[in-house]
Design a protein around this motif. Structure first.
Motif, short mmCIF file in Angstrom:
data_model
loop_
_atom_site.label_atom_id
_atom_site.label_comp_id
_atom_site.label_asym_id
_atom_site.label_seq_id
_atom_site.Cartn_x
_atom_site.Cartn_y
_atom_site.Cartn_z
N ILE A 163 -39.57 -18.91 4.70
CA ILE A 163 -40.42 -19.76 5.53
C ILE A 163 -39.79 -21.13 5.74
N GLU A 164 -39.18 -21.68 4.68
CA GLU A 164 -38.61 -23.03 4.79
C GLU A 164 -37.41 -23.08 5.75
N GLN A 165 -36.84 -21.91 6.06
CA GLN A 165 -35.69 -21.87 6.98
C GLN A 165 -36.12 -21.79 8.45
N MET A 166 -37.40 -21.68 8.70
CA MET A 166 -37.89 -21.47 10.06
C MET A 166 -38.08 -22.76 10.85
N LYS A 167 -37.82 -23.91 10.25
CA LYS A 167 -38.15 -25.19 10.88
C LYS A 167 -37.53 -25.33 12.27
N HIS A 168 -36.22 -25.17 12.37
CA HIS A 168 -35.56 -25.37 13.67
C HIS A 168 -36.02 -24.34 14.69
N TRP A 169 -36.06 -23.09 14.27
CA TRP A 169 -36.40 -22.01 15.20
C TRP A 169 -37.86 -22.14 15.67
N SER A 170 -38.75 -22.48 14.79
CA SER A 170 -40.16 -22.66 15.18
C SER A 170 -40.28 -23.79 16.20
N GLY A 171 -39.50 -24.84 16.04
CA GLY A 171 -39.52 -25.94 17.00
C GLY A 171 -39.02 -25.52 18.36
N ASN A 217 -28.88 -11.61 15.73
CA ASN A 217 -29.83 -11.00 14.79
C ASN A 217 -30.88 -12.03 14.38
N ARG A 218 -32.11 -11.58 14.20
CA ARG A 218 -33.23 -12.49 13.93
C ARG A 218 -32.97 -13.40 12.74
N SER A 219 -32.44 -12.86 11.66
CA SER A 219 -32.27 -13.66 10.45
C SER A 219 -31.25 -14.77 10.67
N TYR A 220 -30.24 -14.52 11.53
CA TYR A 220 -29.24 -15.54 11.77
C TYR A 220 -29.83 -16.74 12.51
N LEU A 221 -30.82 -16.50 13.37
CA LEU A 221 -31.42 -17.59 14.13
C LEU A 221 -32.05 -18.63 13.22
N ALA A 222 -32.52 -18.19 12.08
CA ALA A 222 -33.16 -19.11 11.13
C ALA A 222 -32.27 -19.44 9.95
#
Length: 519
Positions: free
Chosen positions: A119-127, A64-69
């Motif tokens: 937004i602050e949880q997106m760091k790893h996934w955005s990388g 699920n998308r939310s779990y990825l972040a």
């Protein structure tokens, strides 16, 4: 950034699965009864291990998308070199798929706007997205409107209806989860007087969300969900949490046409005993014969079963390498065969089932040897306590079968019938309840047939080692009759099959909505 689009219908029959351990509200059952405050950080390492087991035991995973972040477990893995590299490779190959829900891209702009993914949880996934091609699934890519409509039908509305059906018929299920108690009457009163009216009140105000149920029936008033504080003064709070979580997560997996993977020390989907699970109708004699034959096929415990507890030391990159072996492919293939009960004219083919179980055990042994010799061999010098077990066990296991008896192999679990008195006494009102009751009327209410689970796994199975659910043909037949038949006609096997460790307890029956088959 580039990504491949697939619809969830494309996943049907591929062996894809959903790991429930990434749910930020997952905690082992033992923690629910031993800790007042459930801290996500305290279980993140365990959840990461469960996720690695899920990667090893499934051909593909849908996350699920939310779990990825948001997942603390994934945050741990993203921060470790070999785990991060392995995850990126599995994403690139399409073996891990992102389920985007109502988002249009893996950047999850909509989820961030909604607050589902801070937004602050997106760091790893955005990388990861900067240099990794990923595969993304939605219920529909035809249009956003079509996708939203599918979400409403398959997820939002069905979640509410399954909760409603549980409130109406789930007293046996609820009672079965209470430690050292099985007071169905007290469970029925709670569902009738507390759960159903609360659910109806939430539904009257809009969409039923899991967080609303948590706030009303599970957690301390005024607390938030970042760290779950169970309110022990709210009756059945722990048990309701387990059931609501199970219904929530399996509704998502059903919507995407895939199987859920239940973490260790958590109730599995079989607890709900849903009516769509039935694979075949059998007689008492057939049920007994099948159980005995399955037991005969599992004479020894495999290396895989003995050493599954050591797999937490494997990195995701190790697991990806294991997935490339012929032994892994063969094990996954034979495990998939177990999900398809061989039948003819509605009757189980016992000989063929025994052959499939034996093949599964043989291939599990082969995979276990590969993992232990090729991927765990260098770990024996570790000072960790489990390493001592490993060092002793290596001398025994390599090159020979384990001779220990497996009393739990071929475990038997029975589910009770529908209690029509609970249905008649339900206080739930409203449109949702009316639809659920109409659906129950079509099922010919009365005492439901006994349902049977035949589990072939051990303490910590790698793959979901459970044969498809069976049902006794005679509505008056009980699990006790099957056990008695085994005692009378299969005396040599009866002691092991019917031992306490074989889990012969009644599980309860929740007559829920049939598992859907979406186009």
């Amino acid at each position: 950034m580039t990504f491949t689009r697939i619809e969830t219908a494309d996943l049907r029959g591929t062996g894809a699965a959903a790991p429930l351990c990434l749910d930020d509200q997952w905690f082992p059952t033992s923690d629910l009864y031993s800790k007042g405050l459930l801290r996500r950080s305290a279980t993140s390492e365990l959840a990461a291990t469960e996720f690695k087991r899920a990667i090893l035991s499934s051909s593909r995973l849908v996350v699920n998308r939310s779990y990825l972040a948001n997942s603390d477990a994934l945050s741990l893995l993203w921060g470790r070199g070999a785990d991060r590299a392995g995850l990126k490779q599995l994403l690139h190959s399409g073996d891990i798929i992102a389920f985007l829900h109502d988002d249009a891209s893996p950047r999850m702009e909509l989820a961030q706007k909604q607050g589902t993914v801070p937004i602050e949880q997106m760091k790893h996934w955005s990388g990861v997205l900067e240099d990794t091609h990923v595969t993304c699934a939605r219920l529909s890519w035809e249009s956003d409107a079509a996708n939203l409509d599918a979400i409403r039908v398959r997820i939002t509305d069905r979640f509410t209806r399954r909760l409603t059906m549980f409130g109406i018929t789930g007293a046996n299920v609820l009672a079965s989860l209470v430690p050292k108690s099985n007071d169905v009457g007290e469970s029925a009163r709670y569902l009738r007087e507390v759960f159903c009216p609360t659910l109806d009140d939430i539904a009257s105000k809009g969409v039923v969300r899991r967080s609303d149920i948590y706030k009303r029936l599970i957690i301390v008033n005024g607390s938030d969900l970042s760290n779950t504080m169970i309110d022990t003064y709210k009756p059945f709070a722990r048990e309701i949490k387990q059931i609501v979580d199970l219904i929530y997560n399996t509704t998502l997996s059903d919507a995407t046409s895939i199987e859920p993977i239940t973490p260790t020390d958590s109730p599995s989907r079989s607890v709900l005993s849903e009516s769509g699970d039935i694979a075949a109708i059998v007689s008492v004699e057939e049920a007994a014969a099948l159980l005995v034959r399955v037991h005969e096929a599992l004479k020894t415990q495999t290396i895989l079963d003995r050493y599954i507890g050591l797999f937490d030391v494997l990195t995701v990159q190790d697991i990806r390498a294991i997935r490339l072996t012929a032994e892994w492919s063969q094990h996954i293939s034979t495990a998939a065969q177990l999900a398809q009960n061989p039948t003819s004219s509605g009757r189980v083919l016992v000989d063929e089932m025994q052959e499939r179980v034996a093949a599964f055990n043989r291939d599990a042994e082969a995979l276990g040897k590969v993992i232990v010799t090729n991927f765990l061999n260098g770990w024996s010098g570790s000072s960790r306590p489990l390493a001592k077990v490993y060092q002793r066990g290596m001398k025994v296991l390599i090159g020979q079968a384990t001779k220990l008896a497996v009393s739990g192999a071929g475990a038997l679990a029975f589910a009770a019938g529908i209690d029509t008195a609970i249905v008649a006494g339900s206080a739930l009102a409203g449109l949702v309840a009316d639809e659920a009751l109409d659906e129950l009327k079509e099922k010919a209410l009365g005492k439901g047939r006994q349902q049977i689970d035949v589990a072939i796994g051990h303490a910590m199975p790698l793959v979901m080692n459970r044969l498809p659910r069976l049902e006794l043909a005679d509505p008056s037949a009980t699990g006790a009759e099957v056990a008695l038949f085994i005692e009378q006609h299969y005396r040599r096997s009866a002691k092991e099959i019917l031992s306490d460790s074989a889990d012969t307890a009644a599980k309860g029956h929740c007559s829920s909505i049939d598992m859907p088959a979406y186009d």
